[in-house]
Design a protein around this motif. Structure first.
Motif, short mmCIF file in Angstrom:
data_model
loop_
_atom_site.label_atom_id
_atom_site.label_comp_id
_atom_site.label_asym_id
_atom_site.label_seq_id
_atom_site.Cartn_x
_atom_site.Cartn_y
_atom_site.Cartn_z
N SER A 3 43.42 28.23 44.42
CA SER A 3 43.84 29.61 44.54
C SER A 3 44.90 29.94 43.50
CB SER A 3 44.39 29.81 45.95
OG SER A 3 44.18 31.11 46.38
N ARG A 4 45.83 29.03 43.35
CA ARG A 4 46.89 29.23 42.38
C ARG A 4 46.35 29.20 40.96
NH1 ARG A 4 50.24 26.61 45.70
NH2 ARG A 4 49.54 24.58 44.99
N PHE A 5 45.43 28.31 40.74
CA PHE A 5 44.81 28.23 39.42
C PHE A 5 44.18 29.57 39.04
CE2 PHE A 5 40.72 27.88 37.27
CZ PHE A 5 41.07 27.30 36.08
N PHE A 6 43.43 30.10 39.98
CA PHE A 6 42.73 31.35 39.71
C PHE A 6 43.73 32.50 39.50
CE2 PHE A 6 39.79 34.86 40.83
CZ PHE A 6 38.84 34.59 39.89
N ALA A 7 44.73 32.52 40.35
CA ALA A 7 45.76 33.56 40.22
C ALA A 7 46.43 33.48 38.86
CB ALA A 7 46.80 33.41 41.32
N ASN A 8 46.69 32.27 38.45
CA ASN A 8 47.31 32.04 37.15
C ASN A 8 46.47 32.63 36.03
OD1 ASN A 8 49.10 30.65 35.31
ND2 ASN A 8 49.48 29.30 37.04
N GLU A 9 45.21 32.36 36.10
CA GLU A 9 44.29 32.87 35.08
C GLU A 9 44.31 34.40 35.05
OE1 GLU A 9 42.56 32.00 32.65
OE2 GLU A 9 41.21 33.70 32.40
N ILE A 10 44.29 34.98 36.24
CA ILE A 10 44.30 36.44 36.31
C ILE A 10 45.61 37.01 35.78
CG2 ILE A 10 44.18 38.40 37.86
CD1 ILE A 10 41.59 37.03 37.74
N MET A 11 46.70 36.35 36.14
CA MET A 11 48.00 36.83 35.69
C MET A 11 48.11 36.85 34.18
SD MET A 11 50.95 35.36 38.18
CE MET A 11 52.29 35.54 37.01
N ARG A 12 47.40 35.92 33.56
CA ARG A 12 47.42 35.88 32.10
C ARG A 12 46.50 36.90 31.49
NH1 ARG A 12 49.41 30.26 31.03
NH2 ARG A 12 50.51 30.18 32.98
N GLY A 13 45.94 37.76 32.34
CA GLY A 13 45.06 38.78 31.82
C GLY A 13 43.60 38.37 31.84
N GLY A 14 43.33 37.23 32.44
CA GLY A 14 41.93 36.81 32.59
C GLY A 14 41.20 36.67 31.27
N ALA A 15 41.88 36.12 30.29
CA ALA A 15 41.29 36.01 28.96
C ALA A 15 40.03 35.15 28.96
CB ALA A 15 42.31 35.44 27.98
N PHE A 16 39.94 34.26 29.93
CA PHE A 16 38.80 33.36 29.96
C PHE A 16 37.61 33.93 30.70
CE2 PHE A 16 41.28 30.00 28.22
CZ PHE A 16 40.34 29.14 27.70
N LEU A 17 37.82 35.04 31.38
CA LEU A 17 36.70 35.63 32.10
C LEU A 17 35.76 36.31 31.13
CD1 LEU A 17 38.53 37.24 35.14
CD2 LEU A 17 37.07 35.22 35.15
N SER A 18 34.49 36.01 31.27
CA SER A 18 33.53 36.68 30.41
C SER A 18 33.33 38.11 30.91
CB SER A 18 32.21 35.94 30.46
OG SER A 18 31.65 36.06 31.76
N LYS A 19 32.75 38.92 30.05
CA LYS A 19 32.42 40.29 30.43
C LYS A 19 31.60 40.29 31.71
CE LYS A 19 33.63 43.57 27.23
NZ LYS A 19 35.03 43.12 27.39
N ALA A 20 30.61 39.40 31.74
CA ALA A 20 29.71 39.35 32.90
C ALA A 20 30.49 39.00 34.16
CB ALA A 20 28.62 38.33 32.65
N GLN A 21 31.41 38.04 34.03
CA GLN A 21 32.19 37.64 35.20
C GLN A 21 33.07 38.78 35.69
OE1 GLN A 21 33.88 34.14 33.34
NE2 GLN A 21 32.61 32.78 34.60
N ARG A 22 33.67 39.46 34.74
CA ARG A 22 34.47 40.63 35.12
C ARG A 22 33.63 41.65 35.87
NH1 ARG A 22 39.32 41.79 32.10
NH2 ARG A 22 39.67 39.95 30.83
N ARG A 23 32.48 41.93 35.30
CA ARG A 23 31.62 42.94 35.91
C ARG A 23 31.23 42.51 37.32
NH1 ARG A 23 28.38 43.57 31.82
NH2 ARG A 23 26.89 42.15 32.77
N HIS A 24 30.90 41.24 37.43
CA HIS A 24 30.54 40.71 38.74
C HIS A 24 31.64 40.98 39.76
CE1 HIS A 24 28.86 38.02 41.77
NE2 HIS A 24 30.04 37.43 41.84
N MET A 25 32.87 40.63 39.37
CA MET A 25 33.99 40.85 40.29
C MET A 25 34.13 42.32 40.65
SD MET A 25 36.91 38.33 38.71
CE MET A 25 38.24 39.03 39.68
N GLN A 26 33.99 43.15 39.63
CA GLN A 26 34.12 44.58 39.87
C GLN A 26 33.07 45.09 40.85
OE1 GLN A 26 34.45 45.89 35.78
NE2 GLN A 26 35.60 47.70 36.43
N GLU A 27 31.84 44.63 40.63
CA GLU A 27 30.76 45.11 41.50
C GLU A 27 30.95 44.66 42.94
OE1 GLU A 27 27.10 43.92 39.68
OE2 GLU A 27 27.41 45.34 38.03
N ILE A 28 31.22 43.38 43.09
CA ILE A 28 31.46 42.84 44.43
C ILE A 28 32.53 43.66 45.14
CG2 ILE A 28 32.45 40.89 45.64
CD1 ILE A 28 29.69 40.34 44.79
N THR A 29 33.61 43.93 44.41
CA THR A 29 34.70 44.68 45.01
C THR A 29 34.25 46.09 45.38
OG1 THR A 29 36.19 43.42 43.61
CG2 THR A 29 37.09 45.35 44.73
#
Lengths: 221, 221
Positions: B117-143
């Motif tokens: 959980s902390r790992f993921f939060a850390n990634e997001i806090m850094r602006g989610g630079a490692f998230l691909s466009k597709a992954q971002r979109r996925h999160m957005q859609e789910i939400t």
DNA sequence: CAGGAACTTGACATTCTGGTCAGGTTTTGG
DNA sequence: CCAAAACCTGACCAGAATGTCAAGTTCCTG
């Protein structure tokens, strides 16, 4: 040694502050907090801080002994802001207003000082290794005072029965979120960046839910 | 190249999984998530991961091309858990129960998988630079799907009028907190570490306040 | 305006870090 | 039991990071 970062004493107290030193230290710290917030302590290179400050690396070392010194200075400074919002939680205020004021203040801080907020959160997430025993105790005491206030409200029957410590964490979490995870928040709202209106909507939602959720039934409208 | 981390295909599908590879990759990832969570991507040395895994550095490179590959593998895996708790938010459920179930699930995850959980939060806090466009979109859609459910409840008059997106962030924040800032939580409670009872108290407080705070007046007890 | 303190900085020494590789050992299917 | 695939690893490299220094320049105070 002669110069000891912020607390150094120069031969004469002279000007209100040493202008050169003050300016350069401020520049360095401003650049550093940004980098530390984004890449963490270990991930931030001094050369990056220097570059971001527009100063040569050796000059950064002139003002700060080590990377740790920069970090510690920031921690110290940030800690001063920690209790600021908490001051709204006073026993002599109406719970509804006090809590709303706290939330507003904290969200405002998140908006205006997102970077510092993230920096601090980052440090805490790492287990607060840089916090001294004294700093920890300070934080604990400050929190305890306010927890007691909330506890008083509960005992007075003004708030529904709840664990004030966990209630506090909810407040902290819900407001801190908008600094630490501004990116997610923006993504959720489908915007590139949060604007003032978003923060206002956040404030309203958080205040509405939390206030309605914690007031005792008889004091609810 | 021949071996492509998790998805590699060996000459014969053979065993249910390549035991050696599976075991070593798991060991490496377990060590890595811990380190990334604590020190971030840039702050984590491959040598550290190797040491924490009890493997020589070259062996780590045998299983993962680069540091990025390790990180990306973790992101990918974590993302699968992202929507898990959200599934509780279903239009056909009673809001009160759905929200309580979501909070319980998320807190449970925070407790059991604090590091991830902390790992993921850390990634997001850094602006989610490692998230691909597709992954971002996925999160957005789910939400968005779940936001629509909450929105439906609001329109039905089952929840008081509120911005479902900010409401969602409150849920996320209040539960995520107990993973990311477990240290602060423990400090606030004056304990060295949170135990099961603390998480239960957290659950009760968060559920109480949020449920009472979001239900429409007429559906409140 | 002189002289000492404060400041600046290019260049350097030293240690680390991500990543490679060649040559070994172990496993495994047949 | 035997080859081939999979696995292991000490040694090595090039680039980068931290921290030092000595030789300057600028600033202040008496």
């Amino acid at each position: 040694m002669a110069r000891e970062s912020v607390t150094a004493k120069r031969r004469t107290p002279k000007a209100p502050e040493d202008r050169i030193r003050a300016r350069n230290e401020a520049t360095i710290l401003r650049a550093a907090v940004e980098l530390f917030a984004r890449k963490g302590f270990d991930g931030t290179r001094i050369a990056e801080i220097a570059e971001a400050s527009g100063l040569p690396k050796a000059n950064v070392y002139y003002y700060f002994e080590t990377k740790e010194a920069i970090y510690a200075t920031l921690i110290e400074r940030l800690l001063k802001g920690w209790d600021k919002a908490l001051e709204h939680i006073r026993a002599d205020r109406e719970p509804r207003e006090a809590i709303a004021a706290y939330i507003a203040a904290k969200l405002d801080y998140s908006r205006r000082h997102g970077t510092e907020s993230r920096f601090f959160a980052n440090e805490i997430m790492r287990g607060g290794a840089f916090l001294s025993k004294a700093q920890r105790r300070h934080m604990q005491e400050i929190t305890r005072e306010r927890v007691d206030v909330v506890d008083g409200w509960v005992r007075d029957g003004r708030l529904r029965p709840l664990d004030p410590r966990h209630f506090f964490m909810m407040l902290w979490a819900s407001t801190q979120f908008y600094a630490d995870f501004a990116e997610v928040a923006a993504m959720t709202l489908g915007k590139p960046k949060l604007d003032a209106a978003d923060y206002e909507a956040a404030r309203r939602t958080v205040v509405d839910v939390i206030v309605a959720g914690c007031l005792a039934a008889e004091s609810r409208p």
